[in-house]
Write a protein that holds these residues in place. Structure first.
Motif, PDB file in Angstrom:
ATOM      1  N   UNK A 265       0.750  -0.808  -0.401  1.00 41.93           N
ATOM      2  CA  UNK A 265       0.037   0.416  -0.109  1.00 41.93           C
ATOM      3  C   UNK A 265       0.939   1.317   0.256  1.00 41.93           C
ATOM      4  N   UNK A 266       2.672   1.459   0.292  1.00 44.11           N
ATOM      5  CA  UNK A 266       2.764   2.106  -0.106  1.00 44.11           C
ATOM      6  C   UNK A 266       3.334   2.585   1.690  1.00 44.11           C
ATOM      7  N   UNK A 267       3.549   2.173   2.332  1.00 44.64           N
ATOM      8  CA  UNK A 267       3.613   2.566   3.555  1.00 44.64           C
ATOM      9  C   UNK A 267       4.707   1.619   4.389  1.00 44.64           C
ATOM     10  N   UNK A 268       5.717   2.817   4.971  1.00 47.14           N
ATOM     11  CA  UNK A 268       6.207   2.037   5.437  1.00 47.14           C
ATOM     12  C   UNK A 268       6.462   1.316   7.035  1.00 47.14           C
ATOM     13  N   UNK A 269       7.611   0.552   7.350  1.00 44.16           N
ATOM     14  CA  UNK A 269       7.320  -0.224   8.108  1.00 44.16           C
ATOM     15  C   UNK A 269       8.423  -0.499   9.269  1.00 44.16           C
ATOM     16  N   UNK A 270       8.302  -0.290  10.512  1.00 41.33           N
ATOM     17  CA  UNK A 270       9.461  -0.047  11.472  1.00 41.33           C
ATOM     18  C   UNK A 270       9.265  -1.644  12.591  1.00 41.33           C
ATOM     19  N   UNK A 271       9.572  -2.726  12.536  1.00 41.88           N
ATOM     20  CA  UNK A 271       9.972  -3.722  13.436  1.00 41.88           C
ATOM     21  C   UNK A 271      10.880  -3.633  14.133  1.00 41.88           C
ATOM     22  N   UNK A 272      10.648  -4.621  15.069  1.00 39.97           N
ATOM     23  CA  UNK A 272      11.980  -5.141  15.674  1.00 39.97           C
ATOM     24  C   UNK A 272      12.575  -5.797  14.651  1.00 39.97           C
ATOM     25  N   UNK A 273      13.771  -5.766  15.406  1.00 39.86           N
ATOM     26  CA  UNK A 273      14.791  -7.590  14.702  1.00 39.86           C
ATOM     27  C   UNK A 273      14.671  -8.465  15.272  1.00 39.86           C
ATOM     28  N   UNK A 274      13.858  -8.776  16.000  1.00 41.47           N
ATOM     29  CA  UNK A 274      13.494 -10.763  16.734  1.00 41.47           C
ATOM     30  C   UNK A 274      13.066 -10.823  15.473  1.00 41.47           C
ATOM     31  N   UNK A 275      13.013 -11.968  14.927  1.00 35.34           N
ATOM     32  CA  UNK A 275      12.480 -12.837  13.784  1.00 35.34           C
ATOM     33  C   UNK A 275      13.379 -12.709  12.348  1.00 35.34           C
ATOM     34  N   UNK A 276      12.345 -12.862  11.701  1.00 36.24           N
ATOM     35  CA  UNK A 276      12.351 -12.677   9.800  1.00 36.24           C
ATOM     36  C   UNK A 276      12.824 -11.026   9.895  1.00 36.24           C
ATOM     37  N   UNK A 277      12.432 -10.094  10.254  1.00 40.09           N
ATOM     38  CA  UNK A 277      12.284  -8.830   9.059  1.00 40.09           C
ATOM     39  C   UNK A 277      13.299  -8.813   8.974  1.00 40.09           C
ATOM     40  N   UNK A 278      14.832  -8.299   9.107  1.00 40.65           N
ATOM     41  CA  UNK A 278      15.671  -8.604   7.328  1.00 40.65           C
ATOM     42  C   UNK A 278      15.297  -9.475   7.090  1.00 40.65           C
ATOM     43  N   UNK A 279      14.713 -10.544   6.573  1.00 40.68           N
ATOM     44  CA  UNK A 279      14.797 -10.769   5.452  1.00 40.68           C
ATOM     45  C   UNK A 279      13.960 -10.071   4.842  1.00 40.68           C
ATOM     46  N   UNK A 280      12.251  -9.283   4.664  1.00 39.07           N
ATOM     47  CA  UNK A 280      11.628  -9.053   4.523  1.00 39.07           C
ATOM     48  C   UNK A 280      12.055  -7.485   3.821  1.00 39.07           C
TER      49      UNK A 280
END
Length: 343
Positions: A265-280
């Motif tokens: 949808x064009x919306x940036x994401x801020x995620x904690x590094x726990x999990x696979x966030x770096x892959x996405x």
């Protein structure tokens, strides 16, 4: 290729609400049909597909009764044996795998949920009968004991998530309400960044005390707003207008569908590094992967530097359903090439 595609029996495929696993099952089924394969979807009778539909339950079954899942998959396997399929694609995890031990049809099972130690014995028994597919490389690192045969990232049909470059000032978190999902950290980060926060997601009964003690006291209907579980159209509208999606989860996430839904949808994401966030998430290009609440709050103030168009393009190029289907087909062929000849 004649493919038996076993979805859930506890919700229609696709679901009316935001059950990510079931949407993946639907997307994959439809793309395989479009690619010319003979696909039968094993789901509830109120499901929709361009392929053939088979159902044991006319409507969604009680998800708290595991025998329903066993009956759903068991009856599906009986039909599969009678009709002769090349391969089974399964999205059930747990007791629904038991009937497949007796199936002679090669089976690929996508593991969408975090692995539980209680399933160790079951999966050691099923190892020779199953070809497990992970939805992230991080998932494989956390559960090396499974018989992993491949990794395919989840995907979305971007046409279902219209792009918008026009954003409001609110932040969004989209998740079921449970302590491991750490909604209270999203509230803390939004407060530190002095931004409004909208919370959308189902409240699990087991986590009502957590909600009452750590989430509800902060809800005032303006700076922090709780919307409950939302339907698909409302979910998309929230993504489109949000300045950013916060993903503070500390759970053993396997992928994180909300990431690619928001990015589409064009919306940036801020995620904690726990999990696979770096892959996405391409850090600094379509969002930020951070280590704590202070870094999450600081990243909020950098959201204006992220291009909504770049977010959309990232999903189109890397997490589209056609690419997902092609990767599954490659796995199916490898499974079939390695399967012993039947007498």
């Amino acid at each position: 290729m004649k493919i038996a595609h076993i979805s859930t029996c506890v919700a229609p495929t696709p679901p009316p609400l935001s059950s990510s696993i079931v949407w993946v099952a639907s997307y994959l089924t439809e793309r395989l049909v479009e690619l010319g394969h003979d696909v039968t979807l094993f789901a509830t009778g109120d499901s929709k597909t361009k392929g053939r539909l088979w159902s044991y339950f006319d409507s969604p079954a009680d998800f708290t009764d595991a025998t329903n899942e066993i009956m759903h998959v068991g009856k599906a396997c009986e039909y599969i044996a009678r009709e002769g399929f090349d391969i089974i694609q399964n999205h059930n995890f747990g007791l629904g795998l038991v009937p497949m031990y007796l199936s002679d049809t090669p089976c690929v099972s996508t593991i969408h949920s975090p692995y539980h130690d209680t399933w160790t014995t079951l999966h050691s028994i099923l190892a020779k009968r199953q070809h497990y597919v992970s939805v992230s490389y991080r998932q494989r690192e956390l559960t090396p004991q499974l018989n992993w045969f491949g990794t395919v990232h989840n995907a979305v049909d971007v046409e279902d998530f219209p792009f918008s470059s026009e954003k409001d000032d609110y932040l969004l978190t989209m998740s079921r309400i449970a302590r491991p999902k750490a909604i209270h950290l999203a509230i803390e980060a939004a407060r530190k960044a002095e931004r409004r926060l909208k919370i959308a997601g189902r409240l699990d009964k087991a986590w009502e005390q957590y909600f009452d003690e750590e989430v509800a006291p902060h809800i005032d209907g303006h700076t922090v707003e709780y919307l409950g579980e939302v339907g698909f159209e409302q979910k998309v509208a929230l993504y489109q207008r949000a300045a950013g999606l916060l993903l503070p989860s500390r759970a053993a996430e396997t992928f994180g569908m909300v990431i690619i839904e928001a990015l589409a949808c064009g919306t940036p994401v801020i995620a904690l590094s726990f999990g696979p966030a770096h892959e996405v998430i391409k850090d600094g290009e379509v969002g930020y992967v951070v280590d704590d609440v202070d870094e999450m709050a600081a990243a909020v103030n950098k959201l204006d530097s992220i291009s909504p168009s770049a977010c959309r393009a990232h999903v189109v190029e890397n997490f589209n359903t056609h690419l997902m289907a092609e990767r599954y087909l490659e796995i199916y062929q490898r499974v079939l090439d390695s399967a012993p000849a039947m007498a």
